[in-house]
Design a protein around this motif. Structure first.
Motif, PDB file in Angstrom:
ATOM      1  N   LEU A  74       0.696  -1.219   0.131  1.00  0.00           N
ATOM      2  CA  LEU A  74       0.086   0.056  -0.103  1.00  0.00           C
ATOM      3  C   LEU A  74       0.890   1.325  -0.061  1.00  0.00           C
ATOM      4  O   LEU A  74       1.601   1.499   0.964  1.00  0.00           O
ATOM      5  CB  LEU A  74      -0.913  -0.062   1.200  1.00  0.00           C
ATOM      6  CG  LEU A  74      -2.052  -1.025   1.416  1.00  0.00           C
ATOM      7  CD1 LEU A  74      -2.684  -0.658   2.742  1.00  0.00           C
ATOM      8  CD2 LEU A  74      -3.238  -0.628   0.079  1.00  0.00           C
ATOM      9  N   ASP A  75       0.785   2.106  -0.834  1.00  0.00           N
ATOM     10  CA  ASP A  75       1.592   3.133  -1.289  1.00  0.00           C
ATOM     11  C   ASP A  75       0.721   4.419  -0.929  1.00  0.00           C
ATOM     12  O   ASP A  75      -0.227   4.790  -1.689  1.00  0.00           O
ATOM     13  CB  ASP A  75       2.174   3.220  -2.662  1.00  0.00           C
ATOM     14  CG  ASP A  75       3.125   4.339  -2.905  1.00  0.00           C
ATOM     15  OD1 ASP A  75       3.088   5.098  -1.990  1.00  0.00           O
ATOM     16  OD2 ASP A  75       4.051   4.130  -3.889  1.00  0.00           O
ATOM     17  N   PHE A  76       0.942   5.092   0.263  1.00  0.00           N
ATOM     18  CA  PHE A  76       0.034   6.241   0.539  1.00  0.00           C
ATOM     19  C   PHE A  76       0.566   7.418  -0.050  1.00  0.00           C
ATOM     20  O   PHE A  76      -0.095   8.642   0.201  1.00  0.00           O
ATOM     21  CB  PHE A  76      -0.093   6.322   2.019  1.00  0.00           C
ATOM     22  CG  PHE A  76      -0.802   5.133   2.821  1.00  0.00           C
ATOM     23  CD1 PHE A  76      -1.914   4.468   2.070  1.00  0.00           C
ATOM     24  CD2 PHE A  76      -0.067   4.341   3.988  1.00  0.00           C
ATOM     25  CE1 PHE A  76      -2.398   3.383   2.984  1.00  0.00           C
ATOM     26  CE2 PHE A  76      -0.542   3.307   4.335  1.00  0.00           C
ATOM     27  CZ  PHE A  76      -1.695   2.837   3.835  1.00  0.00           C
ATOM     28  N   SER A  77       1.373   7.425  -0.721  1.00  0.00           N
ATOM     29  CA  SER A  77       2.139   8.912  -1.171  1.00  0.00           C
ATOM     30  C   SER A  77       1.401   9.159  -2.679  1.00  0.00           C
ATOM     31  O   SER A  77       0.895   8.438  -3.130  1.00  0.00           O
ATOM     32  CB  SER A  77       3.594   8.665  -1.874  1.00  0.00           C
ATOM     33  OG  SER A  77       3.794   7.565  -2.831  1.00  0.00           O
ATOM     34  N   VAL A  78       1.208  10.402  -2.520  1.00  0.00           N
ATOM     35  CA  VAL A  78       0.398  11.114  -3.705  1.00  0.00           C
ATOM     36  C   VAL A  78       1.061  10.864  -5.275  1.00  0.00           C
ATOM     37  O   VAL A  78       0.276  10.429  -6.120  1.00  0.00           O
ATOM     38  CB  VAL A  78       0.535  12.656  -3.648  1.00  0.00           C
ATOM     39  CG1 VAL A  78      -0.224  13.287  -4.875  1.00  0.00           C
ATOM     40  CG2 VAL A  78      -0.181  13.030  -2.211  1.00  0.00           C
ATOM     41  N   ALA A  96      -1.151  -1.101  -4.576  1.00  0.00           N
ATOM     42  CA  ALA A  96      -2.119  -0.194  -4.467  1.00  0.00           C
ATOM     43  C   ALA A  96      -1.829   1.112  -4.008  1.00  0.00           C
ATOM     44  O   ALA A  96      -0.959   1.278  -3.124  1.00  0.00           O
ATOM     45  CB  ALA A  96      -3.394  -0.537  -3.549  1.00  0.00           C
ATOM     46  N   VAL A  97      -2.274   2.340  -4.811  1.00  0.00           N
ATOM     47  CA  VAL A  97      -1.650   3.495  -4.377  1.00  0.00           C
ATOM     48  C   VAL A  97      -2.886   4.517  -4.079  1.00  0.00           C
ATOM     49  O   VAL A  97      -4.087   4.367  -4.751  1.00  0.00           O
ATOM     50  CB  VAL A  97      -0.831   4.142  -5.412  1.00  0.00           C
ATOM     51  CG1 VAL A  97      -1.462   4.430  -6.941  1.00  0.00           C
ATOM     52  CG2 VAL A  97      -0.119   5.555  -4.898  1.00  0.00           C
ATOM     53  N   LEU A 106       2.098   7.166   7.685  1.00  0.00           N
ATOM     54  CA  LEU A 106       2.923   6.146   7.099  1.00  0.00           C
ATOM     55  C   LEU A 106       2.818   6.605   5.776  1.00  0.00           C
ATOM     56  O   LEU A 106       2.066   7.267   5.197  1.00  0.00           O
ATOM     57  CB  LEU A 106       2.413   4.768   7.136  1.00  0.00           C
ATOM     58  CG  LEU A 106       2.481   4.177   8.623  1.00  0.00           C
ATOM     59  CD1 LEU A 106       1.808   2.879   8.539  1.00  0.00           C
ATOM     60  CD2 LEU A 106       3.996   3.932   8.968  1.00  0.00           C
ATOM     61  N   GLY A 107       4.086   6.377   4.824  1.00  0.00           N
ATOM     62  CA  GLY A 107       4.162   6.415   3.504  1.00  0.00           C
ATOM     63  C   GLY A 107       3.749   5.409   2.721  1.00  0.00           C
ATOM     64  O   GLY A 107       3.193   5.489   1.553  1.00  0.00           O
ATOM     65  N   ALA A 108       4.008   3.928   3.170  1.00  0.00           N
ATOM     66  CA  ALA A 108       3.641   2.875   2.571  1.00  0.00           C
ATOM     67  C   ALA A 108       3.686   1.784   3.498  1.00  0.00           C
ATOM     68  O   ALA A 108       4.258   2.070   4.626  1.00  0.00           O
ATOM     69  CB  ALA A 108       4.546   2.663   1.721  1.00  0.00           C
ATOM     70  N   ASP A 122       7.772   5.688   6.555  1.00  0.00           N
ATOM     71  CA  ASP A 122       6.961   6.929   6.987  1.00  0.00           C
ATOM     72  C   ASP A 122       7.045   7.661   5.555  1.00  0.00           C
ATOM     73  O   ASP A 122       6.935   7.173   4.689  1.00  0.00           O
ATOM     74  CB  ASP A 122       8.161   7.709   7.756  1.00  0.00           C
ATOM     75  CG  ASP A 122       9.363   8.234   7.557  1.00  0.00           C
ATOM     76  OD1 ASP A 122       9.667   8.100   6.302  1.00  0.00           O
ATOM     77  OD2 ASP A 122      10.174   8.383   8.225  1.00  0.00           O
ATOM     78  N   ARG A 123       6.760   8.946   5.739  1.00  0.00           N
ATOM     79  CA  ARG A 123       6.323   9.749   4.421  1.00  0.00           C
ATOM     80  C   ARG A 123       7.700   9.760   3.442  1.00  0.00           C
ATOM     81  O   ARG A 123       7.239   9.864   2.144  1.00  0.00           O
ATOM     82  CB  ARG A 123       5.918  11.059   4.720  1.00  0.00           C
ATOM     83  CG  ARG A 123       4.762  11.412   5.673  1.00  0.00           C
ATOM     84  CD  ARG A 123       3.493  11.195   4.547  1.00  0.00           C
ATOM     85  NE  ARG A 123       2.121  11.540   5.485  1.00  0.00           N
ATOM     86  CZ  ARG A 123       1.199  10.654   5.091  1.00  0.00           C
ATOM     87  NH1 ARG A 123       1.046   9.962   3.997  1.00  0.00           N
ATOM     88  NH2 ARG A 123       0.163  10.867   5.810  1.00  0.00           N
TER      89      ARG A 123
END
Length: 143
Positions: A74-78, A96-97, A106-108, A122-123
């Motif tokens: 899971l990639d939470f970055s924009v 998944a992003v 978190l960042g991922a 982290d981010r």
């Protein structure tokens, strides 16, 4: 428990324990398994624990992504900073992003098929650390 004096003493201790918030939290954690943390060598406190059911902004839940038995990145970055690193393992790993409602800062995260967090960043999610964890848990190629 038996209704003898020994059983009554144990019942009293449990009753007192469960009457407190800390005691109830402790017992629930032990019974549910949520207090278990496997030593997977990661530095982040989430590594080795059950992954929270992250929910992406589009409504997709981590549980939905895990239904086929593969691990999930899971990639939470924009900007999708792990896209190149993760998409080469489509047979072993689902990518998944998107931003999440509850990303915990978190960042991922990399989640094993059994729902345990194998890596969390982290981010400023590091590709090298992600790659090491992916190779360890998914026999993924070098990036």
């Amino acid at each position: 428990m038996r209704p003898d004096p020994h059983g009554q003493a144990i019942q009293g201790v449990l009753r007192d324990l469960l009457s407190t918030r800390d005691g109830t939290t402790y017992v629930v954690g032990k019974v549910s398994g949520s207090s278990i943390r496997y030593d997977l060598g990661g530095e982040h406190p989430l590594v080795g624990r059950d992954a929270p059911d992250f929910r992406l902004e589009d409504g997709t839940r981590l549980g939905d992504l895990m239904c086929d038995g593969r691990g999930v990145a899971l990639d939470f970055s924009v900007d999708g900073c792990l896209r190149d690193a993760a998409t080469g393992w489509a047979g072993r790993l689902r990518y998944a992003v998107g931003t999440a409602r509850n990303d915990l800062g978190l960042g991922a995260v990399l989640v094993r098929p059994d729902g345990i967090v194998a890596w969390a960043g982290d981010r400023a999610a590091g590709r090298e650390a992600f790659g090491r964890a992916a190779r360890q848990w998914f026999d993924a190629p070098e990036i």
